[in-house]
Scaffold this active site. Structure first.
Site, PDB file in Angstrom:
ATOM      1  N   HIS A  19      20.870  51.512 -96.189  1.00 22.98           N
ATOM      2  CA  HIS A  19      19.430  51.782 -96.344  1.00 22.98           C
ATOM      3  C   HIS A  19      18.580  50.761 -95.570  1.00 22.98           C
ATOM      4  CE1 HIS A  19      19.916  49.315-100.319  1.00 22.98           C
ATOM      5  NE2 HIS A  19      19.583  48.507 -99.330  1.00 22.98           N
ATOM      6  N   HIS A  70      14.374  45.801-103.965  1.00 18.78           N
ATOM      7  CA  HIS A  70      14.469  44.492-103.315  1.00 18.78           C
ATOM      8  C   HIS A  70      13.231  43.666-103.665  1.00 18.78           C
ATOM      9  CE1 HIS A  70      16.930  47.323-100.968  1.00 18.78           C
ATOM     10  NE2 HIS A  70      17.620  46.312-100.528  1.00 18.78           N
ATOM     11  N   HIS A 109      26.885  42.948 -94.734  1.00 22.97           N
ATOM     12  CA  HIS A 109      25.761  42.200 -94.158  1.00 22.97           C
ATOM     13  C   HIS A 109      25.412  40.998 -95.024  1.00 22.97           C
ATOM     14  CE1 HIS A 109      23.531  44.995 -96.814  1.00 22.97           C
ATOM     15  NE2 HIS A 109      22.373  44.451 -96.539  1.00 22.97           N
ATOM     16  N   GLU A 159      25.920  45.230-102.230  1.00 19.41           N
ATOM     17  CA  GLU A 159      25.233  46.519-102.427  1.00 19.41           C
ATOM     18  C   GLU A 159      26.231  47.678-102.484  1.00 19.41           C
ATOM     19  OE1 GLU A 159      20.831  45.742-100.409  1.00 19.41           O
ATOM     20  OE2 GLU A 159      22.307  46.845 -99.249  1.00 19.41           O
TER      21      GLU A 159
HETATM   22  C1  DHB Z   1      18.626  44.578 -94.013  1.00 17.03           C
HETATM   23  C2  DHB Z   1      19.490  45.424 -94.698  1.00 17.03           C
HETATM   24  C3  DHB Z   1      19.284  45.743 -96.020  1.00 17.03           C
HETATM   25  O1  DHB Z   1      20.107  46.536 -96.767  1.00 17.03           O
HETATM   26  C4  DHB Z   1      18.184  45.257 -96.672  1.00 17.03           C
HETATM   27  O2  DHB Z   1      17.962  45.639 -97.940  1.00 17.03           O
HETATM   28  C5  DHB Z   1      17.298  44.400 -96.007  1.00 17.03           C
HETATM   29  C6  DHB Z   1      17.525  44.077 -94.674  1.00 17.03           C
HETATM   30  C7  DHB Z   1      18.825  44.234 -92.581  1.00 17.03           C
HETATM   31  O3  DHB Z   1      19.837  44.604 -92.002  1.00 17.03           O
HETATM   32  O4  DHB Z   1      17.959  43.616 -92.003  1.00 17.03           O
HETATM   33 FE    FE Z   2      19.379  46.406 -99.181  1.00 15.82          FE
END
Ligand code: DHB
Ligand code: FE
Length: 281
Positions: free
Chosen positions: A12, A59, A193, A240
């Protein structure tokens, strides 16, 4: 009777929403990302769910450190796109399904899952970006959406097993709703990530692809993987991915893969996407 026909899993990434909203989807950086969703857009246009139960994490948009529900279900008539610091995304208001949402709340709580009932909640990129990826840029979203927010932002997150079992409980609850509704469950977030600290920018293709394989074919085994393995292997935000197990728990043990996609990079994130169908969908 309401029934769950399929599940959709997708990252997302907020920058995907920004790319769409600012007319950059055709740029060379973004084109391969959006290309990975073309088949799914056609699939969902044919599938035509009445309701999407959309599992995502807030978030720090609707919630904050003042209030951290582990599992929260949106029971309102509608949900406004959240202002995440640069104004709300120019996307339609999300229309809920209060009757099904309250039914889910009742059944899940009586089934030992202590859901927080939310009657007012703005929805951030965690919810709106997956809708954009699957439905594009319509004037109105083509179905009703029940937001189901999971805390994966402030330690401790729920375990994979708890999430998988919540998915199973969601299925039982949906199937006890008397109205004839076609329901698709979305699980969002991931893949690997990490957004901060010395390991910022971490991507782990091997972990991600093993997760996709196992989510499809051995979800109970994947559900047993402890949260620290996600953090270690997939980065602090890779946790996540436990939300995908909620979607998976709501499906049959054996599913058909209608679409699978993996791409690096999108912003700081590895993008993953699955469309899984129930045999009797
Ligand atoms: C990013 C990815 C995410 O899932 C998020 O919630 C906020 C930032 C990113 O890749 O920058
Ligand atoms: Fe996220």
């Amino acid at each position: 009777m309401a029934h769950i026909t399929a599940g959709v899993a997708t990252s997302h990434v907020p920058a995907i929403g920004a790319a769409l909203d600012n007319g950059k989807a055709g740029e060379p950086y973004w084109q391969p990302v959006f290309a990975g969703y073309e088949a799914s857009k056609r699939w969902i246009a044919e599938e035509k769910p009445d309701v999407v139960i959309l599992v995502y994490n807030d978030h720090a948009s609707a919630f904050s450190l003042e209030l951290i529900p582990t599992f929260a279900i949106g029971c309102a008539d509608e949900f406004q796109p959240a202002d995440e610091g640069w104004g709300p995304r120019p996307v339609p208001v999300v229309k809920g399904h209060p009757a099904l949402a309250w039914h889910l709340a009742e059944k899940l709580i009586q089934d030992d899952f202590d859901m927080t009932i939310v009657n007012r909640m703005d929805v951030d990129h965690g919810l709106t970006v997956p809708l954009s990826l699957l439905f594009g840029q319509p004037a109105e979203w083509p179905c009703q959406v029940i937001p189901l927010a999971v805390n994966v932002v402030q330690y401790p997150p729920p375990s994979g097993n708890r999430c998988y079992n919540l998915g199973k409980a969601i299925r039982r609850a949906v199937e006890s709703f008397p109205e004839d509704l076609k329901v698709v469950v979305f699980g969002t977030g991931g893949m690997s990530h990490q957004l901060q600290g010395p390991r910022a920018g971490l991507i782990n293709r091997e972990f991600d692809n093993a997760f996709l394989d196992r989510l499809i074919d051995d979800p109970a085994g994947q559900a047993a993987v402890p949260h620290l393995d996600y953090v270690r292997e997939a980065g602090s935000e890779g946790i996540e991915l436990v939300m995908w197990l909620i979607m998976r728990g709501a499906l049959d043990e054996k599913v058909t893969v209608a679409h699978r996609f993996y791409h690096v990079p999108a912003s700081n994130t590895a993008v993953g996407h699955l469309v899984l169908e129930n045999a009797l969908g």
